[in-house]
Structures are given as structure tokens and as C-alpha cells.
Write a protein that holds these residues in place. Structure first.
Motif, PDB file in Angstrom:
ATOM      1  N   PHE A 201     -40.810  26.439  16.309  1.00 51.20           N
ATOM      2  CA  PHE A 201     -39.760  27.445  16.345  1.00 51.20           C
ATOM      3  C   PHE A 201     -39.896  28.348  17.565  1.00 51.20           C
ATOM      4  O   PHE A 201     -38.917  28.616  18.274  1.00 51.20           O
ATOM      5  CB  PHE A 201     -39.796  28.287  15.065  1.00 51.20           C
ATOM      6  CG  PHE A 201     -39.146  27.632  13.878  1.00 51.20           C
ATOM      7  CD1 PHE A 201     -38.836  26.286  13.891  1.00 51.20           C
ATOM      8  CD2 PHE A 201     -38.849  28.364  12.740  1.00 51.20           C
ATOM      9  CE1 PHE A 201     -38.229  25.668  12.794  1.00 51.20           C
ATOM     10  CE2 PHE A 201     -38.234  27.762  11.643  1.00 51.20           C
ATOM     11  CZ  PHE A 201     -37.934  26.426  11.675  1.00 51.20           C
ATOM     12  N   THR A 202     -41.103  28.837  17.798  1.00 50.99           N
ATOM     13  CA  THR A 202     -41.312  29.758  18.915  1.00 50.99           C
ATOM     14  C   THR A 202     -40.968  29.095  20.245  1.00 50.99           C
ATOM     15  O   THR A 202     -40.285  29.687  21.095  1.00 50.99           O
ATOM     16  CB  THR A 202     -42.771  30.246  18.932  1.00 50.99           C
ATOM     17  OG1 THR A 202     -43.059  30.898  17.690  1.00 50.99           O
ATOM     18  CG2 THR A 202     -42.995  31.222  20.080  1.00 50.99           C
ATOM     19  N   THR A 203     -41.421  27.874  20.429  1.00 55.17           N
ATOM     20  CA  THR A 203     -41.134  27.157  21.671  1.00 55.17           C
ATOM     21  C   THR A 203     -39.642  26.944  21.855  1.00 55.17           C
ATOM     22  O   THR A 203     -39.089  27.193  22.932  1.00 55.17           O
ATOM     23  CB  THR A 203     -41.860  25.800  21.675  1.00 55.17           C
ATOM     24  OG1 THR A 203     -43.264  26.008  21.502  1.00 55.17           O
ATOM     25  CG2 THR A 203     -41.623  25.069  22.985  1.00 55.17           C
ATOM     26  N   ALA A 204     -38.966  26.501  20.782  1.00 56.19           N
ATOM     27  CA  ALA A 204     -37.527  26.239  20.873  1.00 56.19           C
ATOM     28  C   ALA A 204     -36.735  27.523  21.100  1.00 56.19           C
ATOM     29  O   ALA A 204     -35.784  27.546  21.894  1.00 56.19           O
ATOM     30  CB  ALA A 204     -37.055  25.544  19.600  1.00 56.19           C
ATOM     31  N   LEU A 205     -37.107  28.592  20.418  1.00 59.15           N
ATOM     32  CA  LEU A 205     -36.374  29.853  20.546  1.00 59.15           C
ATOM     33  C   LEU A 205     -36.477  30.423  21.957  1.00 59.15           C
ATOM     34  O   LEU A 205     -35.503  30.971  22.490  1.00 59.15           O
ATOM     35  CB  LEU A 205     -36.896  30.855  19.524  1.00 59.15           C
ATOM     36  CG  LEU A 205     -36.455  30.606  18.076  1.00 59.15           C
ATOM     37  CD1 LEU A 205     -37.293  31.431  17.109  1.00 59.15           C
ATOM     38  CD2 LEU A 205     -34.977  30.939  17.910  1.00 59.15           C
ATOM     39  N   LYS A 206     -37.633  30.305  22.570  1.00 63.07           N
ATOM     40  CA  LYS A 206     -37.793  30.808  23.924  1.00 63.07           C
ATOM     41  C   LYS A 206     -36.879  30.075  24.899  1.00 63.07           C
ATOM     42  O   LYS A 206     -36.220  30.695  25.744  1.00 63.07           O
ATOM     43  CB  LYS A 206     -39.251  30.673  24.362  1.00 63.07           C
ATOM     44  CG  LYS A 206     -40.192  31.671  23.707  1.00 63.07           C
ATOM     45  CD  LYS A 206     -41.621  31.483  24.204  1.00 63.07           C
ATOM     46  CE  LYS A 206     -42.551  32.495  23.556  1.00 63.07           C
ATOM     47  NZ  LYS A 206     -43.959  32.322  23.974  1.00 63.07           N
ATOM     48  N   VAL A 207     -36.823  28.742  24.774  1.00 62.35           N
ATOM     49  CA  VAL A 207     -35.991  27.967  25.694  1.00 62.35           C
ATOM     50  C   VAL A 207     -34.514  28.170  25.368  1.00 62.35           C
ATOM     51  O   VAL A 207     -33.683  28.252  26.276  1.00 62.35           O
ATOM     52  CB  VAL A 207     -36.373  26.480  25.637  1.00 62.35           C
ATOM     53  CG1 VAL A 207     -35.657  25.709  26.726  1.00 62.35           C
ATOM     54  CG2 VAL A 207     -37.880  26.304  25.797  1.00 62.35           C
TER      55      VAL A 207
END
Length: 330
Positions: A201-207
Motif C-alpha cells: 500500500f505504501t509503495t503504491a500510494l507514493k507513486v
């Protein structure tokens, strides 16, 4: 611009079977969606895990590069915005619940393609966000309003992230309560799998946030004032989801560190107790070993030798145990 396409009944049957399908929608004057058999102006083409034949037919009819339709089907594809003469491709990572997977949630790419007259979406799964549009749950949606659809889609994706993050937090609380009752490995594995979801989630949300911010700086699609406000709202929602994901990740990391320390402390306590018991039992064992030798020993013929030796052993053991208790080794 028209191509032959499966009928409405065939598409519905394919949805039930979970096979590759392609839907074509068009809004009527009242905003209600209706399926149409062919691609026309101001329609929405929705592909779910399409076949190569379907990709070729849609790409040929709309003049799109095949990569525009292939890239969103790659599970490792990162969110981005790409523009060429044929149209604009926007790829976002959306969350989805897994079935039969220890990791409760993962992310999957979704492609949104703007051509001059047609909106195209591509995904490996029929995500609930799409079903919100097709079920008429999104107000103000018309298939000819491609920009509005994209911004509404981003906003709903951020809401789904927040919804799933709340569920992950509830799972963390449940696993924490279970860990307090027992120190089984199962609860630790549950926390590890939740942590994997939070990392996704964190990785996807940042991008995703980067893609949305890029839309505010560069002209990829025409936006009116209401659209700009909706984009800002979607960015705020995405940032809130990112902040919540970071908070949950940090709390989970602290929780796992705390339980690792607790488990290590419990192990140390057990080792201290076993060491103390070994020392306490070593003295009577030594005395019994000495008097078990086949050599002449003091008082071996005395009728009081055994009770005296047992009393001495007991006294020494109790004294040693009391000393260890005073030293807080128990």
C-alpha cells in the motif's frame, strides 16, 4: 468508428464465469449506463483480463499502441502517465483483497486510456471501483466525460485504500489480543503478512500521488475548474491514505519489536530458572554421588547416615534456593 463485439448477454455470462471479457458502455441522456454491441463515439470500453484477440481488435479500432493495453496487465507495472498522438495512458495501482492468500491485500495496476472520442479501461480483475460506476453509485458520471471519470476513479481508489487500511488495523488489534493470550507463531505470521500488505500500500500510494501531482503540473487532459477541485480532493484523500499507511506500518513495526523483546525476555527468564534449579540440584547430586562410591566413607555404618545426609542436602538446597530468590533469579 465501429468494431464487431460480443453481445450484452454474452458479456454478462462471461462476468459470471470470471473469464476474459470486454464491455462497452454508453450513458443515456439521464446518465444511466447501457451496454452497446460496438465501439462508438463517447463510449466507455472496459476490458478485464482481455485476450490477445480482444486487445488487437480494440487497438486497431482506436489506433492505439498495443503497449497501452498490454502494460496495465503486467502485475509489476508501476503507475505513470504517458502521452502520444493516439491518446493518454494513466496507470494507477489499486488495492484488492486476496482470496486464499496469507497476505490479506495486494495491489494491481489499472490502465485508463483517453482517446479523442472513447474512454478505455484495462485491468486483470473487475475491481469494485469499476462496479461502483457500472452500478450507478457514482454521481455525475457520463461516458463522454473522460477527465471527470478519471478523477472520480482516483478519488474512489483513495477511499478504498482508506477502507482496507481500517480493516488491516482491525486485524492488527485482533492479532495483538491473540498474542497477549499466547505466544504462538501463528499470530506472528499474521502480523508479518499484514506488514506485507502495508508495504504494498505504501509503495503504491507514493507513486499514485506522484502521478496525480504530475497531472496538476502538465497538461495531459483538459480540466475545468470543478475538475481541478476534484483532482485536489483526490490528492488529499491519497495523501491521507498514505499517512494512515505509514502510521499503521510504524505501529506494527513497534508492536513486532516489542513482542520480539518480550519473547526474548521470556526465554531469558526460563534459562535463569533452569540454571538456578540445576545449581540447586547439583549439591544433593554431588553428595549422593560421593556416598555411592564403592570405598570406605565416614559414618557409612551409622543408622543415621542416610537421614543426616538427606537433611544436609535439603538444607543446602533450600539455602541456595533462598539465596537465588533474594537475587531475583526466580
Amino acid at each position: 468508428m465501429r468494431i464487431g463485439r460480443i453481445g450484452v448477454s454474452a458479456a454478462a455470462g462471461a462476468r459470471e464465469r470470471g473469464t476474459a471479457v470486454l464491455w462497452i458502455y454508453r450513458s443515456d441522456a439521464d446518465g444511466r449506463l447501457e451496454t452497446v454491441p460496438e465501439i462508438e463515439r463517447n463510449t466507455w470500453v472496459h476490458l478485464v483480463d482481455p485476450t490477445e484477440a480482444e486487445i488487437g481488435r480494440v487497438a486497431g479500432a482506436l489506433g492505439l499502441p498495443a503497449d497501452f493495453l498490454h502494460d496495465p496487465l503486467d502485475a509489476e507495472e508501476r503507475p505513470r502517465v504517458e502521452k502520444d498522438d493516439a491518446g493518454v495512458l494513466i496507470i494507477l495501482s489499486v488495492p484488492y483483497p486476496t482470496a486464499g492468500d496469507p497476505v490479506p491485500y495486494r495491489t494491481i495496476p489499472v490502465g485508463i486510456i483517453h482517446t479523442r472520442d472513447v474512454l478505455v479501461t484495462v485491468c486483470r480483475q473487475d475491481h469494485p471501483v469499476f462496479r461502483a460506476f457500472t452500478a450507478g453509485q457514482v454521481k455525475g458520471f457520463y461516458t463522454h466525460m473522460k477527465t471527470r471519470f478519471t478523477l472520480q476513479f482516483m478519488f474512489l481508489v483513495a477511499r478504498y485504500y482508506l477502507h482496507y487500511l481500517n480493516d488491516l488495523n482491525a486485524r492488527i488489534v485482533e492479532a495483538e489480543a491473540a498474542l497477549q493470550r499466547s505466544m504462538r507463531n501463528q499470530e506472528v505470521y499474521i502480523l508479518l503478512n499484514i506488514n506485507k500488505s502495508l508495504v504494498y500500500f505504501t509503495t503504491a500510494l507514493k507513486v499514485n500521488r506522484g502521478v496525480m501531482q504530475k497531472l496538476t503540473r502538465e497538461t495531459y487532459m483538459k480540466m475545468y475548474e470543478d475538475d481541478e477541485e476534484l483532482l485536489q480532493d483526490a490528492i488529499i484523500e491519497m495523501q491521507q491514505a498514505l499517512d494512515a499507511s505509514d502510521i499503521h506500518s510504524e505501529n506494527l513495526s513497534n508492536l513486532m519489536d516489542a513482542y520480539a523483546a518480550i519473547i526474548q525476555n521470556n526465554v531469558n527468564t526460563v534459562l535463569k530458572i533452569l540454571t538456578a534449579l540445576t545449581i540447586i540440584l547439583a549439591i544433593p547430586t554431588m553428595i549422593a554421588s560421593i556416598y555411592g562410591m564403592n570405598v570406605p566413607l565416614p559414618y557409612q555404618d551409622s543408622p543415621y547416615a542416610f537421614p543426616v545426609l538427606m537433611g544436609i542436602s535439603t538444607l543446602v538446597g533450600l539455602s541456595t534456593g533462598y539465596a537465588f530468590w533474594r537475587m531475583r533469579l526466580f
